[in-house]
Design a protein around this motif. Structure first.
Motif, PDB file in Angstrom:
ATOM      1  N   VAL A 206      74.830  58.635  52.102  1.00 58.15           N
ATOM      2  CA  VAL A 206      75.132  60.032  52.443  1.00 58.15           C
ATOM      3  C   VAL A 206      74.108  60.965  51.799  1.00 58.15           C
ATOM      4  O   VAL A 206      73.593  61.892  52.447  1.00 58.15           O
ATOM      5  N   VAL A 207      73.786  60.717  50.530  1.00 56.29           N
ATOM      6  CA  VAL A 207      72.811  61.560  49.832  1.00 56.29           C
ATOM      7  C   VAL A 207      71.431  61.442  50.472  1.00 56.29           C
ATOM      8  O   VAL A 207      70.725  62.444  50.659  1.00 56.29           O
ATOM      9  N   ALA A 208      71.028  60.212  50.828  1.00 54.92           N
ATOM     10  CA  ALA A 208      69.713  60.010  51.437  1.00 54.92           C
ATOM     11  C   ALA A 208      69.610  60.714  52.784  1.00 54.92           C
ATOM     12  O   ALA A 208      68.605  61.381  53.079  1.00 54.92           O
ATOM     13  N   ILE A 209      70.646  60.586  53.613  1.00 53.64           N
ATOM     14  CA  ILE A 209      70.631  61.251  54.920  1.00 53.64           C
ATOM     15  C   ILE A 209      70.658  62.765  54.737  1.00 53.64           C
ATOM     16  O   ILE A 209      69.969  63.511  55.452  1.00 53.64           O
ATOM     17  N   GLY A 210      71.449  63.246  53.754  1.00 51.76           N
ATOM     18  CA  GLY A 210      71.468  64.675  53.471  1.00 51.76           C
ATOM     19  C   GLY A 210      70.114  65.177  52.985  1.00 51.76           C
ATOM     20  O   GLY A 210      69.670  66.272  53.364  1.00 51.76           O
ATOM     21  N   ALA A 211      69.437  64.378  52.149  1.00 56.46           N
ATOM     22  CA  ALA A 211      68.110  64.756  51.664  1.00 56.46           C
ATOM     23  C   ALA A 211      67.100  64.821  52.805  1.00 56.46           C
ATOM     24  O   ALA A 211      66.241  65.715  52.847  1.00 56.46           O
ATOM     25  N   LEU A 212      67.205  63.884  53.748  1.00 51.02           N
ATOM     26  CA  LEU A 212      66.310  63.916  54.905  1.00 51.02           C
ATOM     27  C   LEU A 212      66.576  65.148  55.765  1.00 51.02           C
ATOM     28  O   LEU A 212      65.638  65.781  56.269  1.00 51.02           O
ATOM     29  N   PHE A 213      67.864  65.493  55.933  1.00 47.92           N
ATOM     30  CA  PHE A 213      68.214  66.689  56.707  1.00 47.92           C
ATOM     31  C   PHE A 213      67.605  67.926  56.052  1.00 47.92           C
ATOM     32  O   PHE A 213      67.023  68.791  56.724  1.00 47.92           O
ATOM     33  N   TRP A 214      67.727  68.024  54.716  1.00 44.89           N
ATOM     34  CA  TRP A 214      67.130  69.156  53.999  1.00 44.89           C
ATOM     35  C   TRP A 214      65.606  69.139  54.143  1.00 44.89           C
ATOM     36  O   TRP A 214      64.989  70.196  54.339  1.00 44.89           O
ATOM     37  N   PHE A 215      65.008  67.966  54.051  1.00 42.94           N
ATOM     38  CA  PHE A 215      63.548  67.853  54.142  1.00 42.94           C
ATOM     39  C   PHE A 215      63.048  68.336  55.498  1.00 42.94           C
ATOM     40  O   PHE A 215      62.062  69.082  55.575  1.00 42.94           O
ATOM     41  N   PHE A 216      63.734  67.936  56.571  1.00 37.00           N
ATOM     42  CA  PHE A 216      63.276  68.304  57.909  1.00 37.00           C
ATOM     43  C   PHE A 216      63.498  69.782  58.211  1.00 37.00           C
ATOM     44  O   PHE A 216      62.778  70.363  59.025  1.00 37.00           O
ATOM     45  N   ASN A 217      64.478  70.405  57.571  1.00 31.50           N
ATOM     46  CA  ASN A 217      64.822  71.783  57.908  1.00 31.50           C
ATOM     47  C   ASN A 217      64.324  72.818  56.911  1.00 31.50           C
ATOM     48  O   ASN A 217      64.259  74.004  57.248  1.00 31.50           O
ATOM     49  N   ARG A 218      63.949  72.392  55.686  1.00 33.63           N
ATOM     50  CA  ARG A 218      63.629  73.364  54.649  1.00 33.63           C
ATOM     51  C   ARG A 218      62.220  73.239  54.086  1.00 33.63           C
ATOM     52  O   ARG A 218      61.801  74.120  53.325  1.00 33.63           O
ATOM     53  N   THR A 219      61.497  72.196  54.413  1.00 29.24           N
ATOM     54  CA  THR A 219      60.164  72.025  53.842  1.00 29.24           C
ATOM     55  C   THR A 219      59.100  72.124  54.933  1.00 29.24           C
ATOM     56  O   THR A 219      59.366  71.847  56.113  1.00 29.24           O
ATOM     57  N   PHE A 250      55.883  56.814  58.225  1.00 30.23           N
ATOM     58  CA  PHE A 250      55.949  55.429  57.775  1.00 30.23           C
ATOM     59  C   PHE A 250      56.329  55.350  56.296  1.00 30.23           C
ATOM     60  O   PHE A 250      57.026  54.412  55.884  1.00 30.23           O
ATOM     61  N   THR A 251      55.875  56.310  55.498  1.00 31.55           N
ATOM     62  CA  THR A 251      56.252  56.329  54.085  1.00 31.55           C
ATOM     63  C   THR A 251      57.752  56.540  53.928  1.00 31.55           C
ATOM     64  O   THR A 251      58.414  55.845  53.146  1.00 31.55           O
ATOM     65  N   LEU A 252      58.305  57.498  54.686  1.00 31.99           N
ATOM     66  CA  LEU A 252      59.741  57.744  54.614  1.00 31.99           C
ATOM     67  C   LEU A 252      60.531  56.543  55.119  1.00 31.99           C
ATOM     68  O   LEU A 252      61.570  56.187  54.550  1.00 31.99           O
ATOM     69  N   ALA A 253      60.057  55.902  56.197  1.00 36.62           N
ATOM     70  CA  ALA A 253      60.749  54.720  56.722  1.00 36.62           C
ATOM     71  C   ALA A 253      60.728  53.582  55.705  1.00 36.62           C
ATOM     72  O   ALA A 253      61.725  52.870  55.525  1.00 36.62           O
ATOM     73  N   ALA A 254      59.588  53.408  55.033  1.00 40.16           N
ATOM     74  CA  ALA A 254      59.497  52.372  54.001  1.00 40.16           C
ATOM     75  C   ALA A 254      60.432  52.684  52.839  1.00 40.16           C
ATOM     76  O   ALA A 254      61.074  51.783  52.280  1.00 40.16           O
ATOM     77  N   ALA A 255      60.520  53.966  52.466  1.00 46.05           N
ATOM     78  CA  ALA A 255      61.425  54.359  51.382  1.00 46.05           C
ATOM     79  C   ALA A 255      62.871  54.097  51.765  1.00 46.05           C
ATOM     80  O   ALA A 255      63.670  53.612  50.946  1.00 46.05           O
ATOM     81  N   ILE A 256      63.225  54.394  53.006  1.00 43.18           N
ATOM     82  CA  ILE A 256      64.588  54.141  53.481  1.00 43.18           C
ATOM     83  C   ILE A 256      64.891  52.649  53.460  1.00 43.18           C
ATOM     84  O   ILE A 256      65.960  52.209  53.014  1.00 43.18           O
ATOM     85  N   GLY A 257      63.942  51.832  53.948  1.00 45.79           N
ATOM     86  CA  GLY A 257      64.141  50.390  53.946  1.00 45.79           C
ATOM     87  C   GLY A 257      64.240  49.827  52.538  1.00 45.79           C
ATOM     88  O   GLY A 257      65.095  48.968  52.251  1.00 45.79           O
ATOM     89  N   TYR A 294      69.374  61.827  65.329  1.00 45.36           N
ATOM     90  CA  TYR A 294      69.768  61.287  64.032  1.00 45.36           C
ATOM     91  C   TYR A 294      71.290  61.196  63.880  1.00 45.36           C
ATOM     92  O   TYR A 294      71.796  60.167  63.442  1.00 45.36           O
ATOM     93  N   PRO A 295      72.064  62.234  64.231  1.00 48.25           N
ATOM     94  CA  PRO A 295      73.520  62.114  64.088  1.00 48.25           C
ATOM     95  C   PRO A 295      74.118  61.013  64.940  1.00 48.25           C
ATOM     96  O   PRO A 295      74.988  60.266  64.487  1.00 48.25           O
ATOM     97  N   LEU A 296      73.647  60.893  66.194  1.00 44.89           N
ATOM     98  CA  LEU A 296      74.170  59.835  67.060  1.00 44.89           C
ATOM     99  C   LEU A 296      73.781  58.457  66.536  1.00 44.89           C
ATOM    100  O   LEU A 296      74.555  57.500  66.633  1.00 44.89           O
ATOM    101  N   ALA A 297      72.580  58.335  65.982  1.00 43.01           N
ATOM    102  CA  ALA A 297      72.150  57.057  65.420  1.00 43.01           C
ATOM    103  C   ALA A 297      73.026  56.676  64.224  1.00 43.01           C
ATOM    104  O   ALA A 297      73.433  55.519  64.073  1.00 43.01           O
ATOM    105  N   ALA A 298      73.348  57.654  63.363  1.00 41.22           N
ATOM    106  CA  ALA A 298      74.211  57.383  62.210  1.00 41.22           C
ATOM    107  C   ALA A 298      75.616  57.008  62.660  1.00 41.22           C
ATOM    108  O   ALA A 298      76.227  56.066  62.129  1.00 41.22           O
ATOM    109  N   ALA A 299      76.143  57.732  63.658  1.00 41.41           N
ATOM    110  CA  ALA A 299      77.470  57.399  64.183  1.00 41.41           C
ATOM    111  C   ALA A 299      77.454  56.022  64.838  1.00 41.41           C
ATOM    112  O   ALA A 299      78.404  55.229  64.683  1.00 41.41           O
ATOM    113  N   GLY A 300      76.384  55.722  65.567  1.00 40.11           N
ATOM    114  CA  GLY A 300      76.264  54.394  66.177  1.00 40.11           C
ATOM    115  C   GLY A 300      76.204  53.292  65.143  1.00 40.11           C
ATOM    116  O   GLY A 300      76.714  52.190  65.354  1.00 40.11           O
ATOM    117  N   ALA A 301      75.592  53.580  63.984  1.00 41.74           N
ATOM    118  CA  ALA A 301      75.506  52.585  62.913  1.00 41.74           C
ATOM    119  C   ALA A 301      76.888  52.244  62.363  1.00 41.74           C
ATOM    120  O   ALA A 301      77.205  51.078  62.098  1.00 41.74           O
TER     121      ALA A 301
END
Length: 346
Positions: A206-219, A250-257, A294-301
């Motif tokens: 939850v924190v990681a997804i929230g951090a990504l949401f903040w990153f995409f909208n605030r930085t 790719f850096t963010l994807a690697a960090a997520i993985g 992203y929200p649909l992907a998380a719900a699908g997961a």
């Protein structure tokens, strides 16, 4: 099935679904920015968990040698390009980023590996070894063909996955490993036994997804990634480098993985090719989101995690078949929906 068993299965499905949600978000991120279906996403999960397991047994992880090999290759490519272009700054930057920093990290890891380090230090070192593999792979395998078709990029992704799986077998061997949990507490809630590790998995997701949401909208960099995802050519006209955007994705994807590997490592035994199956389930979730939402992907997961959990109870031999069959109705519905849109456009 009684209520107690259903509750246990629900808990297990939510926990695994949280991991799949992280991977699905990473796959959607890479695809929207670079048009790459990132098949090797699961390899970062396995490499991260196995790297952490090596630290816990006092061994130097094989990931270090892969990192040094890729860094050396990228160093040679950038130095040659800098010399050819007579760009002194590029040569010096390459020597620092791909030469000095990996060498310093290697010395630090070799020195610290045999020591009994705190778990958080082991986790940080594991992330430091695995996350740079993302942008390095992008530089070597994807950046030279960034404008190729989606099919060509998919073929390259499959080739990268096969190469990483083979390298993983050489570096880590065929035996599985399980890392110690970060939190060993347990709580009883009615018939359920809730572990600290399961709470940590959900909270971290939850924190990681929230951090990504903040990153995409605030930085600024996050907004640049969004612009590249919406219109690559338009973003380039506005001065946003698609190359840098791809490397960041790719850096963010690697960090997520890598984070997913540390979270799931204490829950299940990880072998060198475990990540492929985990990554495929994240891909199923990403498909549910259309590889764009992203929200649909998380719900699908979460749906994939619950379906896998309950399928393991009713038909354990066919649980993988049931999970992957979920793609068919989704693709069928999207194909009909896409056809309708095309007809309206005409």
């Amino acid at each position: 099935m009684d209520l107690t068993v259903a509750s246990f299965l629900f808990q297990d499905g939510v926990i695994t679904g949280a991991i799949y949600a992280l991977l699905a978000v990473g796959i959607v991120l890479v695809f929207t920015v670079t048009r790459v279906v990132f098949v090797p996403q699961g390899e970062f999960v396995a490499f991260s968990a196995l790297t952490m397991a090596a630290f816990q047994t006092g061994r130097t992880p094989g990931t270090l040698w892969l990192l040094l090999a890729l860094s050396t290759l990228v160093l040679l490519l950038d130095v040659l390009a800098g010399v050819r272009e007579r760009d002194r700054t590029r040569v010096l930057r390459a020597l620092l980023i791909y030469g000095a920093i990996p060498a310093a990290l290697a010395v630090l890891v070799v020195w610290l590996a045999p020591r009994q380090l705190p778990m958080m230090v082991q986790a940080v070192l594991s992330l430091a070894l695995v996350i740079p593999l993302g942008p390095l792979l992008y530089r070597v395998a994807y950046q030279p063909v960034a404008h190729a078709s989606v099919l060509v990029l998919l073929i390259i992704s499959v080739a990268v996955h096969l190469a990483l799986a083979s390298i993983g077998l050489v570096l880590f061997g065929a035996e599985g490993s399980r890392i110690a949990p970060f939190n060993e507490q347990r709580w009883s809630v009615g018939p359920l036994q809730i572990t600290g590790q399961s709470v940590l998995v959900i909270a971290a997701s939850v924190v990681a997804i929230g951090a990504l949401f903040w990153f995409f909208n605030r930085t600024f960099r996050g907004k640049a990634l969004r612009a590249t995802a919406v219109n690559r050519a338009g973003a380039e006209l506005m001065g946003i480098s698609s190359t840098k955007a791809g490397a960041l994705a790719f850096t963010l994807a690697a960090a997520i993985g890598a984070l997913s590997g540390l979270l799931i490592g204490p829950i299940t035994t990880i072998v060198y090719d475990t990540g492929f199956l985990i990554g495929l389930k994240g891909f199923v979730a990403a498909i549910i989101g259309g590889l764009i939402s992203y929200p649909l992907a998380a719900a699908g997961a979460i749906l994939v995690g619950l379906l896998e959990s309950y399928s393991s109870y009713w038909a354990s031999a066919f649980k993988e078949v049931i999970v992957f069959t979920l793609i068919l109705p989704v693709l069928l519905w999207r194909s009909f929906n896409s056809l309708q849109i095309e007809e309206d456009d005409e």
